[in-house]
Scaffold this motif. Structure first.
Motif, PDB file in Angstrom:
ATOM      1  N   ILE A 159      -0.365  -1.872   9.234  1.00 53.33           N
ATOM      2  CA  ILE A 159      -0.128  -3.295   8.968  1.00 53.33           C
ATOM      3  C   ILE A 159       0.223  -4.025  10.266  1.00 53.33           C
ATOM      4  O   ILE A 159      -0.349  -5.059  10.601  1.00 53.33           O
ATOM      5  N   GLN A 207      -1.956   0.001   5.434  1.00 57.60           N
ATOM      6  CA  GLN A 207      -2.751  -0.598   4.374  1.00 57.60           C
ATOM      7  C   GLN A 207      -3.446  -1.820   4.949  1.00 57.60           C
ATOM      8  O   GLN A 207      -3.087  -2.306   6.016  1.00 57.60           O
ATOM      9  N   CYS A 267      -3.455  -4.890   3.804  1.00 61.38           N
ATOM     10  CA  CYS A 267      -2.919  -6.186   3.324  1.00 61.38           C
ATOM     11  C   CYS A 267      -3.191  -7.360   4.260  1.00 61.38           C
ATOM     12  O   CYS A 267      -3.603  -8.421   3.806  1.00 61.38           O
ATOM     13  N   TRP A 292      -0.017 -12.898   1.556  1.00 61.29           N
ATOM     14  CA  TRP A 292       0.471 -11.512   1.515  1.00 61.29           C
ATOM     15  C   TRP A 292       1.918 -11.535   1.938  1.00 61.29           C
ATOM     16  O   TRP A 292       2.396 -12.563   2.435  1.00 61.29           O
ATOM     17  N   PRO A 293       2.677 -10.454   1.703  1.00 62.81           N
ATOM     18  CA  PRO A 293       4.116 -10.525   1.902  1.00 62.81           C
ATOM     19  C   PRO A 293       4.552 -11.119   3.239  1.00 62.81           C
ATOM     20  O   PRO A 293       5.338 -12.059   3.270  1.00 62.81           O
ATOM     21  N   CYS A 322       7.259  -6.573   5.098  1.00 62.63           N
ATOM     22  CA  CYS A 322       6.591  -5.532   4.307  1.00 62.63           C
ATOM     23  C   CYS A 322       7.658  -4.522   3.903  1.00 62.63           C
ATOM     24  O   CYS A 322       8.565  -4.224   4.681  1.00 62.63           O
ATOM     25  N   ILE A 323       7.565  -4.014   2.673  1.00 62.15           N
ATOM     26  CA  ILE A 323       8.551  -3.009   2.277  1.00 62.15           C
ATOM     27  C   ILE A 323       7.945  -1.608   2.255  1.00 62.15           C
ATOM     28  O   ILE A 323       8.526  -0.668   1.757  1.00 62.15           O
ATOM     29  N   CYS A 338       5.222  -0.362   0.736  1.00 61.69           N
ATOM     30  CA  CYS A 338       4.955   0.152  -0.599  1.00 61.69           C
ATOM     31  C   CYS A 338       3.800   1.143  -0.640  1.00 61.69           C
ATOM     32  O   CYS A 338       3.605   1.803  -1.648  1.00 61.69           O
ATOM     33  N   ALA A 339       3.039   1.254   0.438  1.00 61.22           N
ATOM     34  CA  ALA A 339       1.939   2.211   0.424  1.00 61.22           C
ATOM     35  C   ALA A 339       2.310   3.490   1.165  1.00 61.22           C
ATOM     36  O   ALA A 339       1.478   4.349   1.400  1.00 61.22           O
TER      37      ALA A 339
HETATM   38  S1  SF4 Z   1       4.912  -3.970   0.955  1.00 59.81           S
HETATM   39 FE1  SF4 Z   1       2.967  -3.208   0.227  1.00 59.81          FE
HETATM   40  S2  SF4 Z   1       1.866  -5.028  -0.352  1.00 59.81           S
HETATM   41 FE2  SF4 Z   1       3.492  -5.670   0.947  1.00 59.81          FE
HETATM   42  S3  SF4 Z   1       2.591  -5.774   3.003  1.00 59.81           S
HETATM   43 FE3  SF4 Z   1       3.577  -3.811   2.737  1.00 59.81          FE
HETATM   44  S4  SF4 Z   1       1.948  -2.463   2.053  1.00 59.81           S
HETATM   45 FE4  SF4 Z   1       1.252  -4.571   1.727  1.00 59.81          FE
END
Ligand code: SF4
Ligand code: SF4
Lengths: 223, 498, 365
Positions: free
Chosen positions: C235, C277, C279, C290-291, C298-299, C301-302
């Protein structure tokens, strides 16, 4: 007791050289690493490149450190007996006994300096500490490359440390990488102090030796 | 999150309140429409019968109930052809094996075709309007900008990376789109379909007690009582009195749930003292039936003053109606008038479904009002979105406890938290579907689902579409199996509902 | 680009009947090629593959989940769900959106598993509880483990969507009371691809399906079983705020000037630097946002076991195990250095007092 003092060439050039390179690298790596973990300077313009340069310095210093580390290992095979890897073999009953003596002395529980500190090479205590240090270095290098491999794709980076990512999760790798920095700083403080302390009590020129390579040893300890 | 804010005594900035209202509001609208068309409508609408419809008559029907522009004969013809091609392909996908042709389906083919067309339109529509979540909450599902103390969405008309005029313009566009669809498609369809199923105003009444925590703060005092949809309780279908909600009177039983309490399962516990310790005593899978006189559910049984409560849009609308909410009263009365029924019809499967529509409309109308408040704040250069005071856990008291009330689209949602030394000691949620789907308590009192099913006629026990109608009218949120026991008839009906 | 021949045009007419123009269709194929990081010249190939195949069956299983991935699926925009359901796939079983229920629904599933052995695609959403014989999630009286083994075992390919189906997600977060696991840890020897995320981004799901239809195989994956086209890069390396990161401009408080100006969220605990990811490139909800774009970090999540590994979400580094909640690595490190320094000073003083000479010093203990 009449003691004969002699001047011995203990630290060869590569040992001294890597020592100072390590110092510079660790300083640079700690300062930049601390900034990377916690960017305390705020840029006033997007045209600046503070984090960029800091990371650049961190990476360059990391390579320099790695090279210095490798040179020192190489010298562990090529250098004199004080630098040789055999001197670092921890499994020796004598060393363990010496370690106990020296520790007592350092903790001021014993007034007389034990004969074990009057060595021309590393003392037994130093051997163990440096072995630990060696392990910390290895962990720092591996975790560092593991983090680096996140943005550098390919087999090479996988081998350099990327494989760690599938063993430990990234965030813990980051945590260890960061925590060990503090251990190294603590080590540095102790290291300098003990050097100075021994220099004072033993008058063995320990502090100077890392510049010149020569240590003064009292005669009866000469082998 | 609200529970933590309550525990720590945090007041969120006004902008954060508005943004939260907007996110919740559009979620109501989108969720209710999806529920109606995609999760509930097929209990009333026979897709296969739509093939027999006459597109011209469908068009006439559609135009008679609404001035929605997609209502020409050619439009419905195209939909029908699409459907035909789909059916002919022999791969019916999600529509295979349903109860098509069941005698309980009463719509004429034209109404079915119209509903199918809107089923497809709504699918397209929902993914658009929910982009409001993306603007305000980064993504949907699972918005990510909620913070304890406010929102992580910066507001700044002069920045490219904050909520600025562009973002607001997009929200306005989408909110209008949402409102138009609700006004011109959802509500007319709801009324049209309901008029064929008026007998359902007599079934599925439920427990008759309604609980609403209320939602949409009108000012930014935390846990405010100044809510657009008010907080309150209605007992025994009596709309003349609204009782206040006292959170200390809520407690949960596990008598018939697969959990155990240290003091025994006969007593209830307030969520602050709540314990969640699983204790499965049911049969080993695979199994066919569950015994209701023992433990039989993974849901706990929440009770208010020891009585079962229904939650959801119907509860919210009834509480609003009974508290004299002007707009809700207007809309509810007009719906009742159009269907030619009295307020007592609200206590039913049909009432539940209609209340959801009323709420959607009233909420959709509010979106732009809230947005207007946000614009006013921006105009006054109030850009605060987060209250930083208690962000750092070191500023927290040694011990704190709090609760947070919210209304999810499906109903009253309460979270209770106890914080000790900056760490969560206990966190219990009492979610809407546990209220509605609750198993029996220690006294054997049934939950709303179970009560609502009593007396529901089932034409064909193997194809119990009628049961689905009632259960779906609650909008259950359970992706796992729900086993409903028909307490009236002798036979057990086993259904999966989602 | 290849000019479509007669045969294809025949299909196109069929498509046109379904209300889709050739242009829309090619646009979709080109977009898919882009998501899959294929050259645009692949679009005709994708088109051809999709035209030729009978719509493959897809069954969607849900276990310990919140239907977030289903919701995500419903938000599909390119193509829309309507297009997917009517044109691309035959979604034969999906508890949330299917019309039938109960026994009838189970029949739909049985039909697919029996009649299309080895030909259908399974999508799994949600974690699978394995403790106590799997009683924590039963559907129609059968345990999730059982169902997964049968349905995935007979499928051509299984796609695990969302963090939960991948490695257990939040049901598996410590202490994992139900023994929740992801598909990969429950059944072995199946053709499996994972689309973690909370929820997964539907565009990646369509990407996988189209890849499967086009090339007859699942896309290449990394060692964690995630497709490289969607989880191959970090990311942080594609984030639009990266310039601020490199410059040294960070958000320090929610709502501060930097936050409003879109500076980097690193100091607010953004996990972009450790999350893989796409995103930032494909974004969410029709590429609306996107977040990080909305102002929240970003938390992760992937990332594997993200509820355990990526927390605390608002700090750079995890807590040091064994110390209080407030202990950060820096506090402990600083403490360590301070203790060392203090020790050194104490030693110096003690020595100054004691060590004047062997005769003067007092022996202790
Ligand atoms: S938390 Fe998940 S959805 Fe949000 S930016 Fe990160 S990877 Fe993408
Ligand atoms: S916001 Fe996050 S992903 Fe983006 S540059 Fe900053 S740290 Fe990286």
């Amino acid at each position: 007791m009449q003691q004969q003092r002699s001047r011995v060439y203990v630290w060869e050039f590569p040992v001294r050289f890597t020592h100072w390179i390590n110092l510079l690298c660790i300083l640079a790596l700690s300062i930049t690493g601390f900034y990377i973990g916690n960017p305390f300077i705020q840029a006033y313009s997007a045209k600046q490149y503070i984090m960029g340069w800091i990371r650049f310095i961190h990476f360059v210093a990391a390579y320099a450190f790695l090279m210095s580390f490798l040179i020192r290992i190489y010298w562990g095979f090529m250098g004199n007996k004080y630098a040789n890897w055999r001197a670092f073999n921890p499994f020796s009953a004598k060393k363990i006994r010496d370690l106990a003596d020296i520790t007592m002395f350092y903790l001021l529980l014993k007034k007389e300096p034990p004969p074990a500190v009057k060595k021309e090479g590393h003392t037994a205590c130093a051997i163990y500490v440096y072995l630990g240090l060696f392990i910390l270095f290895v962990i720092e290098i591996l975790t560092g490359f593991a983090l680096y491999s996140q943005s550098h794709y390919g087999v090479f980076w996988k081998l350099m440390g990327g494989w760690l990512l599938s063993v430990i999760n990234v965030q813990n790798i980051r945590l260890y990488h960061h925590l060990i920095m503090w251990f190294l700083i603590a080590f540095a403080i102790l290291h300098v102090y003990i050097g100075w302390f021994l220099d004072k009590t033993e008058k063995n020129g320990l502090m100077g030796s890392i510049f010149s390579g020569y240590k003064f040893v009292t005669g009866k300890e000469l082998e | 999150m609200r529970a933590v804010e309550n525990a720590l005594g945090i007041t969120i900035p006004d902008n954060a309140r508005i943004i939260r209202n907007l996110i919740t509001g559009i979620q109501y609208v989108q969720d209710h429409v999806i529920h109606f068309y995609h999760l509930h409508a097929l209990d009333w609408v026979d897709v296969v019968s739509a093939l027999k419809a006459d597109p011209a008559k469908t068009s006439a029907l559609a135009q008679s109930i609404s001035d929605w522009d997609k209502s020409s004969t050619t439009y419905f013809k195209a939909i029908q052809d699409k459907l035909k091609a789909f059916v002919e392909s022999g791969q019916l996908g999600i529509f295979a094996n349903a109860y098509w042709g069941h005698p309980a389906y009463k719509l004429p083919p034209e109404a079915n075709l119209m509903a199918v067309a809107h089923y497809l339109e709504a699918l397209d529509w929902q993914k658009d309007v929910i982009r409001i979540h993306a603007v305000l909450g980064s993504k949907n599902p699972h918005a990510q900008t909620y913070l304890v103390g406010g929102m992580a969405l910066p507001v700044d008309p002069n920045s490219q990376n904050a909520l600025n005029v562009e973002g607001i313009a997009l929200i306005i566009e989408l909110a209008n789109k949402a409102k138009t669809f609700v006004e011109k498609v959802y509500i007319p369809d709801l009324l049209a379909i309901a008029s064929f199923y008026k007998d359902w105003a007599g079934y599925g009444a439920g427990v008759g007690n309604f609980l609403a925590y209320g939602v949409f703060e009108q000012d930014n005092v935390s846990n405010t009582t100044n809510l657009y949809f008010p907080r309150g309780i209605i007992k025994n279908k009596d709309l003349s009195k609204v009782y206040p909600v006292d959170q200390t009177k809520i407690a949960e039983y596990v008598t018939h749930s697969w959990y155990e309490y240290p003091e025994g399962d006969g007593k209830s516990k307030h969520p602050w003292e709540g314990v969640t310790k699983p204790n499965y005593t049911g049969p080993k899978p695979p199994y066919e039936f569950l015994e209701t006189n023992q433990k039989y559910s993974w849901l706990k049984a929440p009770r208010y003053e020891d009585t079962a409560m229904e939650v959801g849009p119907l509860s919210r609308m009834l509480v609003a109606y009974a508290s004299g909410h002007k707009r809700v009263k207007e809309v509810v009365d007009s719906v009742l008038k159009k269907l030619g029924v009295g307020p007592e019809a609200l206590f039913s499967t049909l009432g539940r479904t209609a209340a959801r529509g009323v709420e959607t409309l009233v909420t959709a109308e509010m979106l732009l009002v809230w947005l207007g408040q946000l614009e006013q704040n921006i105009k006054r250069a109030d850009l605060q979105i987060h209250n930083n005071e208690k962000w750092d856990p070191s500023t927290w008291p040694k011990e704190a406890k709090g609760y947070g009330f919210h209304e999810a689209p499906r109903g009253a949602l309460g979270h209770w938290v106890r914080i000790v030394d900056g760490k969560i000691e206990n966190y219990q949620c009492v979610v809407p579907s546990t209220w509605n789907g609750s198993p029996r308590d220690a006294k054997g009192q049934k939950g709303p689902y179970e009560v609502a099913l009593i007396g529901t006629p089932v034409a064909d026990p193997n194809k119990p579409v009628e049961i689905l109608r009632t259960i779906h009218s609650f909008d259950p949120c359970m992706a796992c199996a729900v086993h409903v026991v028909d307490t009236e008839g002798k036979e057990f009906t086993r259904i999966r509902i989602v | 680009m290849k000019i479509p021949d007669e045969k294809e045009l025949g299909f196109m007419e069929k498509l046109a009947q379904k209300g889709i123009s050739r242009r829309d269709f090619m646009k979709f194929c080109t977009m898919m090629a882009a998501t899959l990081a294929l050259p645009a010249s692949f679009a005709p190939k994708i088109a051809e593959a999709i035209e030729k195949s009978k719509r493959p069956s897809l069954v969607w299983l849900e276990f310990q989940d919140c239907a977030g991935n289903t919701e995500s699926f419903l938000r599909a925009s390119k193509p829309t769900v309507v297009e997917i359901v009517l044109n691309l796939l035959s979604v034969d079983y999906h508890e949330t959106i299917m019309a039938p229920a109960g026994k009838q629904a189970e029949k739909s599933l049985d039909d697919v598993v029996k009649n299309q052995k080895g030909k259908y695609i399974t999508v799994v959403e949600g974690a699978i509880p394995t403790k106590d014989g799997g009683v924590y999630c039963c559907i129609g009286g059968r345990s999730a483990v059982d169902i997964v083994k049968e349905v995935c075992g007979n499928a051509m390919a299984t796609i695990a969507v969302g963090a939960c189906a991948w490695d257990g997600g939040w049901p598996a977060a410590s202490p994992n009371p139900t023994g929740a696991k992801g598909v990969k840890d429950v059944v072995s020897g199946i053709t499996l691809i994972n689309l973690p995320g909370c929820p997964m981004n539907v565009q990646n799901l369509t990407g996988v399906v189209v890849h499967l239809l086009t090339f007859g195989a699942l896309p290449a994956t990394d060692e964690l079983g995630r497709p490289l086209f969607a989880y191959g890069e970090r990311i942080h390396d594609h984030c639009e705020r990266r310039a601020h990161f490199d410059a040294g401009q960070y958000v320090r408080q929610w709502g501060d000037e930097g936050h409003r100006l879109g500076w980097c969220l690193y100091e607010m605990g953004c996990k972009g630097p450790e999350t893989f990811q796409n995103c930032p490139t494909i974004r969410w909800n029709d590429a609306t946002n996107w977040p990080v774009g909305s102002g929240h970090g970003c938390i992760g999540c992937a990332s594997p076991r993200f509820w355990d590994t990526m927390t605390p979400f608002y700090r750079r580094l995890p807590k040091v195990p064994g110390f209080g909640v407030e202990a950060t690595a820096d506090k402990i490190g600083l403490g360590l250095a301070a203790v060392t320094a203090a020790g050194v000073v104490a030693h110096g003083i003690a020595r100054a007092v004691k060590g004047k000479g062997p005769e003067q010093g007092e022996k202790k203990e």
